[in-house]
Design a protein around this motif. Structure first.
Motif, short mmCIF file in Angstrom:
data_model
loop_
_atom_site.label_atom_id
_atom_site.label_comp_id
_atom_site.label_asym_id
_atom_site.label_seq_id
_atom_site.Cartn_x
_atom_site.Cartn_y
_atom_site.Cartn_z
N ALA A 8 0.82 -1.21 0.00
CA ALA A 8 0.00 0.00 0.00
C ALA A 8 0.86 1.26 0.00
O ALA A 8 0.52 2.25 -0.66
N ARG A 9 1.97 1.25 0.71
CA ARG A 9 2.85 2.42 0.70
C ARG A 9 3.46 2.63 -0.69
O ARG A 9 3.58 3.77 -1.16
N VAL A 10 3.84 1.53 -1.35
CA VAL A 10 4.39 1.64 -2.70
C VAL A 10 3.34 2.20 -3.66
O VAL A 10 3.62 3.09 -4.47
N PHE A 11 2.12 1.69 -3.59
CA PHE A 11 1.06 2.18 -4.46
C PHE A 11 0.72 3.64 -4.16
O PHE A 11 0.43 4.43 -5.06
N SER A 12 0.72 4.01 -2.88
CA SER A 12 0.42 5.39 -2.52
C SER A 12 1.45 6.35 -3.08
O SER A 12 1.11 7.43 -3.57
N ALA A 13 2.72 5.96 -3.03
CA ALA A 13 3.76 6.83 -3.58
C ALA A 13 3.67 6.95 -5.09
O ALA A 13 4.04 7.98 -5.66
N TYR A 47 0.72 6.45 -7.06
CA TYR A 47 -0.58 6.80 -7.63
C TYR A 47 -1.21 8.06 -7.05
O TYR A 47 -2.12 8.62 -7.66
N ILE A 48 -0.78 8.49 -5.86
CA ILE A 48 -1.43 9.65 -5.23
C ILE A 48 -0.44 10.80 -5.24
O ILE A 48 0.51 10.82 -4.45
N MET A 54 -7.77 6.95 -5.90
CA MET A 54 -6.57 6.85 -6.73
C MET A 54 -5.79 5.57 -6.48
O MET A 54 -5.13 5.05 -7.38
N ILE A 55 -5.87 5.06 -5.27
CA ILE A 55 -5.09 3.88 -4.91
C ILE A 55 -5.90 2.59 -5.06
O ILE A 55 -5.50 1.53 -4.55
N THR A 75 -2.22 1.20 -16.67
CA THR A 75 -2.24 2.32 -17.58
C THR A 75 -2.44 3.66 -16.88
O THR A 75 -2.45 4.70 -17.54
N ALA A 76 -2.61 3.64 -15.56
CA ALA A 76 -2.82 4.90 -14.84
C ALA A 76 -1.57 5.75 -14.92
O ALA A 76 -0.45 5.30 -14.74
N GLY A 77 -1.76 7.03 -15.24
CA GLY A 77 -0.64 7.95 -15.32
C GLY A 77 0.00 8.01 -16.71
O GLY A 77 0.87 8.84 -16.94
N SER A 78 -0.42 7.12 -17.64
CA SER A 78 0.19 7.16 -18.98
C SER A 78 -0.35 8.32 -19.80
O SER A 78 0.31 8.76 -20.74
#
Length: 305
Positions: free
Chosen positions: A183-188, A190-191, A217-218, A300-303
């Motif tokens: 969750a910390r990796v995804f938060s860094a 995606y948010i 977002m996460i 694909t999020a952020g692309s």
């Protein structure tokens, strides 16, 4: 005296090969490597699908057909009978185990994923004293095997009076150290901090910013932690074995193990174990198939900005 200048003849350019001829003359090593990769993938897929195929075919056999060693031959005549015996045996205790597993895995994984995402979000977005040391302690929890925690958890549950209850299985699975790390990796990733700052400027509190912006977002990370935890709880065996003695509270893993132990003395239990194992795979398949679109969205999020 006059000097004559000599000019070099123009260089000849090699003709460009046609696209079709380039494909026709593809190096054999490249074709061989592609065939080897495809062959390895096919073998891996067959290896992983073979137990499922065996369950499907073996569930159509009675005890005699299973003990005769022809479990891979498909015969649908006994499938309905096996399902009927599965529903009637022990006043339908199998489907009670099924509901127990859905409660343990579904409820436990949902609450655990929310706790892990909130903890990972806090570790990523907030600064507080001892943050990295506390996160290091969380990572140390990943290194501890779950079997080593069974006895301390039993002693704690016995002190709290939770042994042989639903809470004895539910409470220990509500926290997953590896889920907090994910969750910390995804938060860094995606948010963005700018989105949270904009929410705070608009007057949103910390809880509102997390619930309305951060959690949305996460979502790929939430789904990932949920699926990992759902699979782990659904297949969990040792913790229910230590905590539970009442058959009405058993999950599928423990109940099928008890039936399989009886099958050595009573072979009629073999079709029940095989058919019950086949039905036990269905929720895992449904969970992964229905939630995989969130993984694709996360890739694909952020692309596209």
């Amino acid at each position: 005296m006059s000097a004559t200048a000599t000019t070099a003849p123009p260089a000849r350019t090699a003709p460009t090969p046609a696209r079709g001829s380039a494909r026709a003359h593809r190096p054999p090593r490249r074709r061989l490597s592609k065939a080897a990769v495809n062959g390895a993938l096919l073998l891996s897929a067959a290896y992983m699908l073979f137990p499922l195929v065996w369950l499907v075919t073996a569930a159509t056999k009675d005890a005699g057909g299973l003990l005769a060693g022809n479990a891979l031959s498909f015969d649908g005549s006994d499938l309905a009978g096996n399902l009927a015996r599965l529903a009637d045996h022990g006043d339908g205790v199998y489907f009670r185990w099924y509901l127990n597993s859905l409660l343990y895995a579904g409820g436990g994984a949902l609450v655990c994923s929310l706790i892990c995402v909130a903890a990972g979000y806090a570790f990523d977005k907030y600064e507080f004293r001892g943050k990295e040391k506390l996160f290091g302690a969380v990572l140390m929890g990943v290194l501890v095997p779950t079997t080593a925690l069974a006895l301390p958890l039993y002693l704690l549950a016995s002190t709290a009076g939770l042994v042989n209850t639903y809470w004895a299985v539910l409470v220990p699975v509500l926290v997953n150290p590896f889920g907090v790390y994910l969750a910390r990796v995804f938060s860094a990733g995606y948010i963005p901090d700018e989105a949270l700052e904009a929410a705070r400027i608009d007057g949103a509190g910390e809880l509102r910013a997390f619930w309305s912006i951060g959690l949305r977002m996460i979502m790929p990370g939430l789904v990932t932690v949920f699926l990992f935890q759902f699979t782990a709880i659904w297949n969990n065996f040792f913790l229910p074995l230590v905590m539970l003695s009442d058959q009405r509270l058993f999950p599928l893993s423990l109940g099928l193990y008890a039936w399989n132990s009886n099958a050595h003395a009573e072979p009629d239990f073999y079709p029940l174990v095989v058919t019950g194992s086949l039905l036990a795979v269905v929720p895992l398949v449904i969970a992964f198939v229905s939630l995989q679109r969130h993984w694709k969205a996360g890739l694909t999020a952020g692309s596209v900005k």
